[in-house]
Write an enzyme that holds these catalytic residues in place. Structure first.
Site, mmCIF file in Angstrom:
data_model
loop_
_atom_site.group_PDB
_atom_site.id
_atom_site.type_symbol
_atom_site.label_atom_id
_atom_site.label_comp_id
_atom_site.label_asym_id
_atom_site.label_seq_id
_atom_site.Cartn_x
_atom_site.Cartn_y
_atom_site.Cartn_z
ATOM 1 N N ASP A 139 17.580 61.058 37.245
ATOM 2 C CA ASP A 139 17.779 60.084 38.457
ATOM 3 C C ASP A 139 16.932 60.174 39.417
ATOM 4 O O ASP A 139 16.346 61.281 39.685
ATOM 5 C CB ASP A 139 19.165 60.184 39.001
ATOM 6 C CG ASP A 139 19.874 58.870 39.468
ATOM 7 O OD1 ASP A 139 20.762 58.037 38.739
ATOM 8 O OD2 ASP A 139 19.292 58.379 40.687
ATOM 9 N N THR A 185 23.264 46.410 31.142
ATOM 10 C CA THR A 185 23.709 44.992 30.920
ATOM 11 C C THR A 185 22.700 43.923 31.265
ATOM 12 O O THR A 185 22.293 44.009 32.456
ATOM 13 C CB THR A 185 24.915 44.516 31.588
ATOM 14 O OG1 THR A 185 25.945 45.474 31.156
ATOM 15 C CG2 THR A 185 25.268 43.163 31.227
ATOM 16 N N LEU A 206 32.301 50.473 28.014
ATOM 17 C CA LEU A 206 33.164 51.329 28.749
ATOM 18 C C LEU A 206 34.102 50.505 29.715
ATOM 19 O O LEU A 206 33.278 49.914 30.451
ATOM 20 C CB LEU A 206 32.700 52.501 28.956
ATOM 21 C CG LEU A 206 31.699 52.708 30.220
ATOM 22 C CD1 LEU A 206 32.191 52.733 31.615
ATOM 23 C CD2 LEU A 206 31.034 54.236 29.985
ATOM 24 N N PHE A 247 44.491 41.094 28.865
ATOM 25 C CA PHE A 247 43.700 40.411 30.014
ATOM 26 C C PHE A 247 44.177 39.178 30.339
ATOM 27 O O PHE A 247 43.475 38.182 30.721
ATOM 28 C CB PHE A 247 42.116 40.232 29.523
ATOM 29 C CG PHE A 247 41.605 41.450 30.030
ATOM 30 C CD1 PHE A 247 41.587 42.598 29.510
ATOM 31 C CD2 PHE A 247 40.352 41.395 30.888
ATOM 32 C CE1 PHE A 247 41.005 43.731 30.073
ATOM 33 C CE2 PHE A 247 39.732 42.421 31.449
ATOM 34 C CZ PHE A 247 39.972 43.809 30.843
ATOM 35 N N ALA A 254 48.047 37.773 35.331
ATOM 36 C CA ALA A 254 47.878 36.925 36.489
ATOM 37 C C ALA A 254 47.988 37.611 37.879
ATOM 38 O O ALA A 254 48.446 38.426 37.768
ATOM 39 C CB ALA A 254 48.219 35.468 36.561
ATOM 40 N N GLY A 256 37.531 41.811 39.751
ATOM 41 C CA GLY A 256 36.212 42.275 40.671
ATOM 42 C C GLY A 256 35.799 43.215 39.918
ATOM 43 O O GLY A 256 35.780 43.268 38.828
ATOM 44 N N CYS A 265 31.100 44.785 37.543
ATOM 45 C CA CYS A 265 30.654 43.936 35.989
ATOM 46 C C CYS A 265 30.994 42.771 36.007
ATOM 47 O O CYS A 265 30.003 41.847 36.023
ATOM 48 C CB CYS A 265 31.103 45.054 34.978
ATOM 49 S SG CYS A 265 30.616 46.633 35.001
ATOM 50 N N ARG A 299 33.550 47.741 44.647
ATOM 51 C CA ARG A 299 32.333 46.585 44.644
ATOM 52 C C ARG A 299 33.157 45.370 44.172
ATOM 53 O O ARG A 299 33.944 45.212 43.248
ATOM 54 C CB ARG A 299 31.369 47.020 43.447
ATOM 55 C CG ARG A 299 30.299 48.092 43.790
ATOM 56 C CD ARG A 299 29.275 48.621 42.870
ATOM 57 N NE ARG A 299 30.199 49.393 41.664
ATOM 58 C CZ ARG A 299 29.614 49.373 40.443
ATOM 59 N NH1 ARG A 299 28.234 48.983 40.186
ATOM 60 N NH2 ARG A 299 30.155 50.033 39.470
HETATM 61 C C1 UGA Z 1 34.437 45.830 32.317
HETATM 62 C C2 UGA Z 1 34.823 45.494 30.831
HETATM 63 O O1 UGA Z 1 36.284 45.529 30.544
HETATM 64 C C3 UGA Z 1 34.422 46.420 30.098
HETATM 65 O O2 UGA Z 1 34.523 46.191 28.722
HETATM 66 C C4 UGA Z 1 32.910 46.562 30.281
HETATM 67 O O3 UGA Z 1 32.151 47.632 29.741
HETATM 68 C C5 UGA Z 1 32.561 46.846 31.882
HETATM 69 O O4 UGA Z 1 33.063 45.661 32.571
HETATM 70 C C6 UGA Z 1 30.943 46.907 32.141
HETATM 71 O O5 UGA Z 1 30.437 45.789 32.038
HETATM 72 O O6 UGA Z 1 30.360 47.864 32.370
HETATM 73 P P1 UGA Z 1 35.695 47.258 34.507
HETATM 74 O O7 UGA Z 1 34.812 46.549 35.308
HETATM 75 O O8 UGA Z 1 35.784 48.594 34.438
HETATM 76 O O9 UGA Z 1 35.207 46.815 32.572
HETATM 77 O O10 UGA Z 1 37.129 46.612 34.366
HETATM 78 P P2 UGA Z 1 38.092 45.883 33.590
HETATM 79 O O11 UGA Z 1 38.919 46.681 33.008
HETATM 80 O O12 UGA Z 1 37.587 44.821 32.631
HETATM 81 O O13 UGA Z 1 38.726 44.765 34.898
HETATM 82 C C7 UGA Z 1 37.922 44.077 35.693
HETATM 83 C C8 UGA Z 1 38.634 43.399 36.736
HETATM 84 O O14 UGA Z 1 39.559 42.214 36.135
HETATM 85 C C9 UGA Z 1 39.757 44.179 37.520
HETATM 86 O O15 UGA Z 1 39.493 43.742 38.713
HETATM 87 C C10 UGA Z 1 41.053 43.726 37.007
HETATM 88 O O16 UGA Z 1 42.020 44.105 37.932
HETATM 89 C C11 UGA Z 1 41.093 42.440 36.646
HETATM 90 N N1 UGA Z 1 42.050 41.969 35.632
HETATM 91 C C12 UGA Z 1 42.111 42.591 34.191
HETATM 92 C C13 UGA Z 1 42.957 40.836 35.900
HETATM 93 O O17 UGA Z 1 42.755 40.332 37.008
HETATM 94 N N2 UGA Z 1 43.642 40.715 35.068
HETATM 95 C C14 UGA Z 1 43.786 41.260 33.679
HETATM 96 O O18 UGA Z 1 44.661 40.804 32.774
HETATM 97 C C15 UGA Z 1 42.777 42.265 33.386
#
Ligand code: UGA
Length: 457
Positions: free
Chosen positions: A37, A129, A161, A260, A263, A268, A271, A340
């Site tokens: 890094d 990404t 991940l 997923f 609701a 956020g 990603c 974030r």
């Molecule tokens: C997401 C993807 O799920 C990963 O597969 C991907 O690798 C990652 O982005 C990335 O691009 O690096 P992450 O950002 O860790 O992973 O979080 P998620 O678990 O996907 O949740 C994202 C957001 O959606 C959170 O704010 C969560 O609260 C919200 N969410 C999730 C909902 O509002 N409802 C749901 O049913 C599921």
């Protein structure tokens, strides 16, 4: 007999969330790994076995492999360029300031600096990404930078991940995707991922463009799924109904699936929000303006959920000036300290800017939130945040919030009003204790007064 060290030497360029996890997991798989890094402070911490963010299970792996010597850290491109056989690029692609497109400064910079320091045959493998077309563009950049006669291959290997499950997702992924032009190069990655492949993980070998797009498509689909259910929650709020029961009922169709479809205040993090914007920007750049236009709607539905919570707060309190509001959660999701683009922090900031006395609490996200919004009140516990509050808003579904006892906390607040921004609390239980209970998407009148027990709660 000591542990076998696998012969491929691995470097990971960029030691943020993705890179630090990948480096530690590669060491766990038996490789000798160097993480690089440009931030010397981060490198110093990691080398001392200190993880600068919250990720369950990762500190243990980091300490294990920094002590064994299998995992080292450096700021020197010359060191990794003359040493590693496989270089993973894991630097960030944040949203550009004032634009929806991805900022490629770090990927371009890391790749060309690395290429200019390479002195032996090796593979460069992109994990970040990126907008489709990046890998091919980087291929040309690498060729320009290489001095001497080292042969350098380029592959794209997107990462899926999730924060909070990063170690598990890296060591036991549900699929591996590798894009490239050379079968021999792809075979090297089969060696890197042999443990997962032998355990039955599907390995998808494809071209560079498909590999880049798989990642964008996966995140766009997940974001769309969340906004789809959240759009229906706008409807159930209006006409009556229970969004959780609706999600359970459609989710039982295997073609749809229940995951997923929770609701609430929406997605956020570092990603999904920026990735759907970057995808749309890239696709428009390709002249396909209409193709991804629906992602604007996905984004808008998502942001509207935050406004809905703010609106509900105004409706409940009428005048919010100086009223104490307890916000439970600032991280963008549980098991993470990442704030974030956090819906929770956004709502907290909006209410603060409207004049409320906002008190926030999160088990892990406080330090990061304080850096972004130093003027909010940072409570020492959920109870501390709740004390004398006129309104309680649950915005990140940590277990300790889900299990709050409405009778106990009812004695501490000024007014028994709660907004469940993640649809994780039992409305009937809170109402029985005298609370005004509002949520995002539940306005049910149940036939016998008792809600259907959600199959997925
Ligand atoms: C997401 C993807 O799920 C990963 O597969 C991907 O690798 C990652 O982005 C990335 O691009 O690096 P992450 O950002 O860790 O992973 O979080 P998620 O678990 O996907 O949740 C994202 C957001 O959606 C959170 O704010 C969560 O609260 C919200 N969410 C999730 C909902 O509002 N409802 C749901 O049913 C599921």
């Amino acid at each position: 007999m000591g542990e076998v060290i696998l012969s491929l030497k691995i470097s990971v360029i960029g030691t943020g969330y993705l890179g630090a996890t990948h480096a530690a997991c590669m060491a766990e798989l038996g490789f000798e790994v160097v993480g690089l890094d440009t931030n010397p402070k981060k490198i110093e911490q990691l080398a001392a076995g200190v993880l600068p963010f919250h990720e369950p299970g990762l500190p243990e792996l980091l300490r294990k492999h920094t002590s064994s010597g299998r995992l080292r850290f450096t700021t020197s491109y010359a060191e990794v360029g003359s040493w590693a056989d496989v270089h993973f690029i894991a630097v960030g692609t944040p949203q550009k300031a004032g634009d929806h497109a991805a900022d490629m400064t770090y990927v371009d910079g890391a790749t060309s600096t690395l290429a200019s320091h390479i002195t032996k045959d090796c593979l460069i493998v992109g994990k970040s990404t990126v907008p489709v077309g990046t890998a091919r563009r980087l291929g040309a950049l690498i060729n320009e930078q290489i001095e001497g006669d080292a042969k350098v291959g380029l592959l794209w290997n997107p990462e899926f991940l999730r924060e909070g499950y990063a170690v598990e997702d890296t060591l036991r992924p549900d699929r591996l995707v590798v894009g490239g032009d050379s079968t021999a190069a792809i075979d090297v990655l089969r060696q890197v991922y042999a443990t997962a492949i032998n355990a039955g993980t599907p390995f998808i070998a494809t071209d560079l463009e498909t590999a880049e797009l798989v990642k964008s498509a996966a995140n766009a689909f997940l974001a769309t799924k969340i906004s789809f259910i959240n759009a229906f929650s706008e409807v159930t709020e209006q006409v009556g109904g229970d969004i959780r029961v609706l999600a359970d009922a459609i989710g039982l169709d295997n073609r749809i699936g229940r995951r997923f479809l929770n609701a609430g205040v929406g997605f956020g993090g570092g990603c999904l929000p920026k990735d759907i914007r970057a995808l749309q920007a890239r696709i428009s750049e390709l002249g396909l303006d209409r193709t991804m236009r629906f992602l604007t709607e996905v984004d808008e539905i998502n942001l509207r959920r935050r406004d809905r919570v703010v609106h509900l707060a105004h409706e409940i309190l009428e005048d919010i000036q100086g009223r104490k509001i307890a916000i439970l959660g600032v991280a963008f999701k549980p098991h993470s300290d990442d704030v974030r683009d956090s819906p929770a922090l956004d709502v907290a900031a909006q209410l603060f800017n409207a004049g409320a006395d906002v008190s926030v609490y999160d088990p892990e996200g406080m330090a990061n939130a304080r850096l972004r919004f130093p003027r909010l009140n940072y409570a020492t516990s959920a109870i501390d945040a709740l004390r004398d509050s006129a309104l309680t808003i649950l915005l990140t579904e940590w277990d300790e919030f889900k299990t709050l006892d409405p009778s106990e906390v009812g004695q501490m607040v000024e007014s028994k009003s709660i907004i469940d921004g993640r649809n994780v609390l039992r409305a009937d239980v809170w109402q029985d204790e005298g609370w005004r209970f509002e949520s995002l998407g539940r306005k049910s009148v149940y036939p016998d007064g008792a809600p259907f027990r959600s199959v997925c709660s």
